[in-house]
Design an enzyme around this catalytic site. Structure first.
Site, short mmCIF file in Angstrom:
data_model
loop_
_atom_site.label_atom_id
_atom_site.label_comp_id
_atom_site.label_asym_id
_atom_site.label_seq_id
_atom_site.Cartn_x
_atom_site.Cartn_y
_atom_site.Cartn_z
N THR A 93 -58.58 7.67 -26.36
CA THR A 93 -59.96 7.00 -26.65
C THR A 93 -60.75 7.85 -27.66
OG1 THR A 93 -60.08 6.36 -24.31
CG2 THR A 93 -62.34 7.10 -25.32
N SER A 139 -58.58 15.03 -28.49
CA SER A 139 -58.85 14.54 -26.89
C SER A 139 -59.53 15.70 -26.12
CB SER A 139 -57.62 14.14 -26.32
OG SER A 139 -57.36 12.91 -27.08
N ASN A 162 -56.57 21.82 -19.07
CA ASN A 162 -57.75 20.90 -19.72
C ASN A 162 -58.50 20.15 -18.70
OD1 ASN A 162 -55.57 19.06 -19.52
ND2 ASN A 162 -56.74 17.96 -20.70
N CYS A 172 -57.99 17.09 -17.61
CA CYS A 172 -57.18 16.38 -16.89
C CYS A 172 -55.75 17.01 -16.56
CB CYS A 172 -56.93 14.84 -17.68
SG CYS A 172 -58.49 14.24 -17.94
N GLU A 195 -53.23 18.38 -18.20
CA GLU A 195 -51.98 18.07 -19.02
C GLU A 195 -51.78 18.94 -20.13
OE1 GLU A 195 -54.37 14.92 -21.02
OE2 GLU A 195 -54.38 16.30 -19.23
N THR A 207 -54.57 8.04 -19.05
CA THR A 207 -54.35 7.03 -19.55
C THR A 207 -55.11 5.80 -18.88
OG1 THR A 207 -52.32 5.93 -18.88
CG2 THR A 207 -52.23 7.38 -20.29
N THR A 243 -57.99 4.28 -19.04
CA THR A 243 -58.83 3.36 -20.12
C THR A 243 -57.62 2.67 -21.15
OG1 THR A 243 -60.50 4.64 -20.01
CG2 THR A 243 -60.48 2.84 -21.78
#
Length: 966
Positions: A349, A364, A577, A579, A581, A765, A767
């Protein structure tokens, strides 16, 4: 050619005659909008006059012409009968089209040519008479932006709808037109007309998934009108018009964007002619309604509320932004555009937001370590604000900050601990809302031995002192292997303050265990007085209970993140982080940065097989794009730039895993799916590592390469043995089988080096998978039929793979649609569904979590970072949570993400039946198990006690806070 009186009669006979009918079931819509009964004899009359117009009056009595006219008329009637066996309505143009086609097929080319010329001449005359509108509606006028009114153009509506339905099966253009016209009114705006068409198609999605593409294509009429008018290209355009209009729109867009100080001025230096020629307007047809609406609402550049960016222009803008430093910029931009616009790969994004703009913050994820002093703490909070402003997702390591009750030398007082500062972090994330695009997003990490960990576990509770709660911030446990061993062995666990034991923060594996036990011994001798002893299993129970009750803190594992890190020679991984990963080193001097993008795995399954050559091409281009981000990126703080240029980490992931399984005909809960997860990730890893190594040969290896595991020829698959040695074989169960020639890659990496310290990470992922129209990341299907709500509105989502499978078995009908609605998209309670389809289309909560964990373990062996792994657990109990998370640790996972929990108790669903509005218990097919709203468990519950609760709101599948790294 001069048109004779006879030729004019040829077509006007259709317009004027409507009194005598040979088939009362067929009706004709005249150009005035009126309807009349269809008279087949008028086809014969008009056909005869067409012959007379060419062959003259001498042919009037010709038996040959009379017989041919009769045959052609019958042929036309047969066509209409086949098309509408039960009758229907034809437009005058449809009839004339068939006359023209019949003449051509019969070889009467001169007659057909005269007929075509006549139609064109009269179409021009009618257009001049009706303000350029060929088929005006008799009663509905459209109010233009300047206040003028024009008749509704029926021809344009039919063109839009026919284009929207082109190439799609099981969709009806005429149905959309007719139902939309019933919803229009005199004085409607152009946007209102487009919306009526779009909404009509949208209502049909639940019956036929292809209507989502129809809806998206109709939505584009509004998009084109808005952007093309603003760019001064044209007031409106159809899909076919865009074949010639995209190029001038693109060139005007670049000029206006630079003028508005939104686009990077260097974009004007590209060969815009060449790039404009590369734009493929047909790729606009790939979007689902959800995907296109998401782009419009949140991604397209805008000025004063007007979106002036179109889909293919956006993809080219991103491609140009990522190729600024390439030698042949145009060639690379086209290569990048092809990959993005085909949906074979999608950048994250932030890259979609900002590539090619004047502030190109493309990264990101940002990971920071917070030091144990007031200046450093507020410096870290300031860094959070600056990074969040430009759409970055944040992971903060708070372990170094001293615990509650620790001595403060400067003031001779005692510390208030970590929690009060986390409240400030929470409020900063809310205040700095990523440029107004979405809320700031941050996750704070704390190691399990920190004395404040028990308070940390309760940060997301809705009860207690609100000054010690963080309702908007994510939290995660950073769990050492020693703690998990103590849980398994039912031993004590000691909590310390980092002020007393500062080196534990940087230790892992056997070194951590040794030093931790030394500190425990000091508590026995009195050398350490600030500590607390708890039972490891009691703390573990509280961690699981809070995870279920509040959705936080997530559980992540310190030792596999470090022992398998290629960069352990250059520092320590102190957290993941936002999320979970990313696993990169952080320190006071370095803020770790990662740049993300995802391969669309489903797009690489061709004819039921994973296309390795296509996958290789996509991965190589994707890795190049990700590496380019590092040099082009805008860095809001110097520590981030220093770290990114030194290590150059990237995170290539995947999405559409569930769709890929559908294309293979494989159920998620199966050994075949676990094997596919292993094989597909191995191929991605193989090509990604080779791509980074080849980039090193071209551009040079990353600065801190020497001493890394890469430099020693140790690949991710090889690092498993280090984890096994340090943890102990009895606590690790990871598959280590391979299928590719990994020795070749090891030798290449040794000789060429690596361009990037880290290459792979699987992000959520949510979005970008919506944009590409595939399932999220590595997730199982949430539901087969449901309404999805996010920042762009509400969208009906139906599993198209399931619908096609049911159609093949003759099972897709209105009853099935209603059953799916009633059972919340589940096939399991529906008796007439075959067992193989129930297994293949089982939804997330119908899959045992062990299948999700085992597939993740097979992927993890190939990944140098981690994966954002949601766990779905139905009928939750403490025992099931305990088993699932211990399994995740024992199978070598580095991190887990959200827990999606579904209640163990259900309520019967009732329906409103009849007109009195009274509740009845009437149900279709079979009893329906439904989620309840039972109370969440308390921390005092034992692992054996049943837990019954709906998923916490924090676990929303479309939580916008989670999108910073997607």
């Amino acid at each position: 050619m001069e048109t004779s009186h006879t030729e004019r009669d040829t077509s006007s006979a259709f317009d004027d005659a409507h009194t005598r009918s040979t088939d009362q079931q067929l009706r004709v819509i005249k150009r005035t909008g009126d309807t009349a009964t269809f008279d087949a004899s008028k086809v014969s009359v008009a056909m005869s006059k067409a012959f007379l117009a060419v062959e003259g009056d001498n042919a009037a009595g010709s038996s040959r012409i009379r017989e041919q006219v009769e045959q052609l008329t019958q042929s036309i009637m047969d066509t209409f009968t086949r098309r509408m066996p039960e009758g229907g309505t034809l437009h005058i143009e449809d009839i004339q089209d068939q006359v023209e086609l019949a003449l051509m097929r019969s070889g009467e080319h001169k007659v057909a040519r005269a007929y075509v010329l006549y139609r064109e001449e009269h179409a021009r005359a009618r257009a001049a008479q009706h303000q350029g509108i060929e088929k005006p509606h008799p009663t509905i006028n459209v109010t233009q932006p300047d206040g003028s009114r024009r008749p509704l153009d029926l021809a344009r509506i039919e063109t839009l709808v026919n284009e929207a339905c082109a190439g799609l099966e099981n969709v009806e253009a005429r149905r959309i037109v007719d139902e939309s016209l019933r919803n229009l009114y005199d004085g409607v705006t152009p946007e209102g007309v487009a919306t009526a068409l779009m909404m009509t198609a949208r209502m049909l999605v639940e019956k036929e998934p292809n209507y989502t593409f129809v809806t998206a294509r109709l939505l584009q009429d509004n998009l084109r009108r808005e952007a093309l008018s603003f760019l001064e290209v044209t007031e409106e355009a159809t899909f076919s018009d865009m074949a010639s209009l995209y190029k001038p729109a693109f060139k005007n867009y670049i000029a206006r964007g630079i003028e508005f100080e939104q686009l990077d001025p260097t974009l004007a230096d590209f060969d815009l002619e060449r790039l404009g020629d590369a734009l493929n307007h047909e790729r606009d047809n790939q979007f689902t309604y959800l995907g296109l609406q998401t782009l419009y609402d949140r991604y397209f550049l805008h000025r004063n509320g007007v979106r002036y960016e179109l889909p293919q222009v956006m993809f080219m803008r991103v491609a140009m932004g990522l190729s600024l430093n390439e030698q042949d910029r145009e060639a690379r931009a086209i290569e990048f555009y092809e990959l993005l616009s085909s949906f074979d790969y999608m950048t994250s994004t932030p890259t979609l937001f900002n590539a090619g703009t004047i502030r190109s913050q493309l990264s990101s994820c940002y990971l920071t370590t917070v030091p144990d002093n007031l200046e450093g703490i507020y410096g870290a909070i300031r860094d959070n604000a600056m990074l969040s402003k430009w759409a970055g997702g944040l992971g903060n390591d708070w372990t170094p900050v001293r615990a509650l009750g620790s001595y403060i030398k400067g003031t001779n007082g005692k510390s208030q601990g970590v929690v009060p500062f986390l409240k400030v972090v929470n409020d900063t994330a809310v205040a700095v809302n990523q440029g107004g695009k979405r809320k700031g997003a941050v996750c704070s990490y704390l190691e399990t031995w920190h004395m404040d960990v028990e308070e940390f576990l309760e940060l997301r509770k809705n009860t207690g002192d609100d000054r010690r709660r963080t309702h908007d911030m994510n939290t995660a446990n950073w769990v050492p292997d020693l703690f998990m061993k103590r849980v398994s062995e039912e031993k004590e666990w000691t909590l310390f303050s980092p002020a007393t034991c500062p080196d534990l923060h940087d230790l892992y594996g056997a070194a951590f265990e040794k030093r931790y036990e030394e500190y425990e011994a000091m508590t026995q001798t009195g050398e350490i007085t600030l500590f607390k002893r708890v039972q490891a299993k009691d703390l573990w129970r509280k961690m699981l209970s809070m995870l279920f009750e509040t959705g936080h803190p997530w559980i992540t594992f310190k030792d596999p993140c470090n022992l398998r890190s290629p960069q352990r020679h250059a520092g320590v991984v102190h957290s993941s982080n936002l999320c979970t990963e990313i696993t990169l080193n952080t320190s006071v001097d370095e803020i770790a940065v990662c740049n993300l993008g995802s391969i669309n795995l489903a797009a690489h399954v061709i004819n039921g097989q994973l296309d390795n050559e296509k996958l290789k091409r996509s991965v190589r281009t994707a890795v190049r794009m990700l590496d380019n981000v590092i040099d082009i990126n805008y860095y809001a703080v110097p520590q981030a730039k220093r770290s990114n240029f030194r290590h150059r980490p990237v995170g290539l992931g995947l999405m559409g895993f569930q769709d890929a399984l559908y294309k293979h005909g494989i159920a998620y809960a199966s050994d075949a799916a676990v094997t596919f997860a292993d094989h597909s990730m191995e191929l991605i890893s193989y090509h990604a590592i080779e791509a980074s190594s080849d980039l090193a040969a071209e551009r040079g290896h990353y600065e801190s390469y020497e001493g890394s595991l890469w430099s020693q020829g140790v690949l991710p698959i090889d690092s498993i043995r280090d984890l096994q040695r340090e943890r102990g074989e009895q606590y690790l169960q990871m598959d280590t089988s391979t299928t590719q020639d990994w020795d070749r890659i090891r030798n290449k990496v040794r000789s060429q080096g690596m361009r990037n310290s880290n290459v792979m990470a699987i992000a959520p992922t949510a979005t970008i998978s919506n944009i590409c129209g595939v399932t999220q990341s590595i997730e199982p299907t949430y539901q087969n039929l449901y309404v999805k709500s996010n920042l762009s509105g509400e969208f009906t989502v139906v599993n198209s793979h399931m619908v096609h499978a049911l159609k093949e078995r003759g099972l897709w009908d209105e009853v099935m649609i209603n059953d799916l609605k009633y059972y919340d998209g589940s096939l399991q309670p529906i008796d007439r569904i075959p067992e193989d389809l129930k297994q293949r289309y089982a939804t997330a909560f119908e899959i045992e979590p062990r299948w999700i964990v085992e597939a993740a373990s097979r992927r993890q062996k190939w990944i140098d970072q981690a994966q954002s792994l949601n766990l779905y657990i139905s009928g939750v109990s403490g025992r099931k949570l305990d088993t699932t998370y211990r399994m995740a640790w024992q199978l070598g996972l580095k991190t887990t993400y959200y827990l999606r929990a579904q209640a163990s108790t259900r309520l019967e669903k009732s329906t409103l039946k009849g007109t009195d509005g009274k509740l009845t218990g009437v149900k279709p097919n079979a009893p329906a198990p439904q989620p309840s709203a039972a109370p969440a468990p308390q921390a005092s519950q034992t692992p054996e006690q049943p837990l019954g609760s709906a998923p916490p709101l924090a676990c929303s599948l479309d939580d916008p806070d989670c999108e910073a790294c997607q």
